[in-house]
Motif scaffolding. Structure first.
Motif, PDB file in Angstrom:
ATOM      1  N   LYS A   1     -51.040  58.956  20.186  1.00  0.00           N
ATOM      2  CA  LYS A   1     -51.987  56.695  19.628  1.00  0.00           C
ATOM      3  C   LYS A   1     -50.393  56.753  18.676  1.00  0.00           C
ATOM      4  CE  LYS A   1     -55.466  56.792  22.159  1.00  0.00           C
ATOM      5  NZ  LYS A   1     -55.722  55.488  22.951  1.00  0.00           N
TER       6      LYS A   1
ATOM      7  N   LEU B   1     -50.463  53.239  15.163  1.00  0.00           N
ATOM      8  CA  LEU B   1     -51.383  52.038  15.039  1.00  0.00           C
ATOM      9  C   LEU B   1     -50.256  51.308  13.849  1.00  0.00           C
ATOM     10  CD1 LEU B   1     -54.708  53.524  13.362  1.00  0.00           C
ATOM     11  CD2 LEU B   1     -53.958  51.967  14.875  1.00  0.00           C
ATOM     12  N   HIS B   2     -50.099  50.512  13.508  1.00  0.00           N
ATOM     13  CA  HIS B   2     -49.506  49.334  12.430  1.00  0.00           C
ATOM     14  C   HIS B   2     -49.759  49.729  11.230  1.00  0.00           C
ATOM     15  CE1 HIS B   2     -45.836  47.884  15.486  1.00  0.00           C
ATOM     16  NE2 HIS B   2     -47.310  47.925  15.911  1.00  0.00           N
ATOM     17  N   LYS B   3     -49.004  50.062   9.647  1.00  0.00           N
ATOM     18  CA  LYS B   3     -49.833  49.988   8.550  1.00  0.00           C
ATOM     19  C   LYS B   3     -50.437  48.486   7.975  1.00  0.00           C
ATOM     20  CE  LYS B   3     -47.511  53.620   7.043  1.00  0.00           C
ATOM     21  NZ  LYS B   3     -46.721  54.402   5.931  1.00  0.00           N
TER      22      LYS B   3
ATOM     23  N   ILE C   1     -54.068  50.139   7.581  1.00  0.00           N
ATOM     24  CA  ILE C   1     -55.000  50.555   8.376  1.00  0.00           C
ATOM     25  C   ILE C   1     -56.245  50.280   7.813  1.00  0.00           C
ATOM     26  CG2 ILE C   1     -55.252  52.721   9.412  1.00  0.00           C
ATOM     27  CD1 ILE C   1     -52.439  53.366   9.203  1.00  0.00           C
TER      28      ILE C   1
ATOM     29  N   GLN D   1     -60.608  51.037   8.133  1.00  0.00           N
ATOM     30  CA  GLN D   1     -61.263  52.411   8.320  1.00  0.00           C
ATOM     31  C   GLN D   1     -61.923  52.198  10.389  1.00  0.00           C
ATOM     32  OE1 GLN D   1     -64.139  53.821   5.770  1.00  0.00           O
ATOM     33  NE2 GLN D   1     -64.629  55.443   7.737  1.00  0.00           N
ATOM     34  N   ARG D   2     -61.885  51.636  10.312  1.00  0.00           N
ATOM     35  CA  ARG D   2     -62.157  51.072  11.488  1.00  0.00           C
ATOM     36  C   ARG D   2     -60.997  51.051  12.867  1.00  0.00           C
ATOM     37  NH1 ARG D   2     -62.445  45.770  10.632  1.00  0.00           N
ATOM     38  NH2 ARG D   2     -61.527  44.456  11.141  1.00  0.00           N
ATOM     39  N   ASP D   3     -59.700  51.050  12.397  1.00  0.00           N
ATOM     40  CA  ASP D   3     -58.615  51.050  13.701  1.00  0.00           C
ATOM     41  C   ASP D   3     -58.401  52.578  13.593  1.00  0.00           C
ATOM     42  OD1 ASP D   3     -58.095  47.564  14.309  1.00  0.00           O
ATOM     43  OD2 ASP D   3     -57.946  47.957  12.125  1.00  0.00           O
ATOM     44  N   LEU D   4     -58.303  53.176  12.226  1.00  0.00           N
ATOM     45  CA  LEU D   4     -58.078  54.482  12.102  1.00  0.00           C
ATOM     46  C   LEU D   4     -58.731  55.440  12.773  1.00  0.00           C
ATOM     47  CD1 LEU D   4     -56.663  57.193  10.852  1.00  0.00           C
ATOM     48  CD2 LEU D   4     -58.304  56.883   8.986  1.00  0.00           C
TER      49      LEU D   4
ATOM     50  N   SER E   1     -61.332  54.749  15.808  1.00  0.00           N
ATOM     51  CA  SER E   1     -61.576  54.975  16.561  1.00  0.00           C
ATOM     52  C   SER E   1     -60.727  55.069  17.829  1.00  0.00           C
ATOM     53  CB  SER E   1     -61.397  53.218  17.469  1.00  0.00           C
ATOM     54  OG  SER E   1     -61.514  52.373  18.800  1.00  0.00           O
TER      55      SER E   1
END
Length: 122
Positions: free
Chosen positions: A102, A104-106, A108, A110-113, A115
């Protein structure tokens, strides 16, 4: 037993924030401030998940992902990046191509991390 997560990021505030979010959610979180020391930690101990930044001194995240994929194939990898003004290419796509589960864009949230972490740890 809580999944063990190693966070590698050269930005101390980001590292601290990610570890705090992880601990609050029940993960065991440890951290390293660069890719070289992070790989040394991976060789000394067992981790379930690696969260790595892409742009860092000592060793870039893409290199880390390729080494981890080769040497520790069972570790799940989450790559994060805020980008780089000097390099406009999308390195998170490259991270996925070389083995990150996976990305993720910074910055970040908490919910984005949590999930994607819950998803790859399931």
């Amino acid at each position: 037993m809580a999944p063990r997560v190693l966070v590698i990021d050269d930005d101390g505030q980001v590292r601290s924030m990610l570890c705090e979010m992880l601990r609050h959610a029940g993960y065991e979180a440890l951290d390293a401030d660069n890719g070289k020391s992070g790989l040394e930690m991976l060789r000394r101990d067992v981790y379930d998940v690696l969260i790595t930044d892409i742009f860092m001194p000592e060793k870039e995240g893409i290199e880390i992902i390729m080494e981890v994929r080769r040497d520790f194939p069972s570790i799940k990898i989450l790559a994060v990046s805020g980008g780089s003004p000097r390099m406009p290419a999308d390195f998170l796509t490259t991270a996925k191509m070389v083995g990150a589960h996976k990305t993720l864009h910074k910055p970040i949230l908490q919910r984005d991390l949590l999930s994607p972490l819950d998803e790859i740890c399931a």
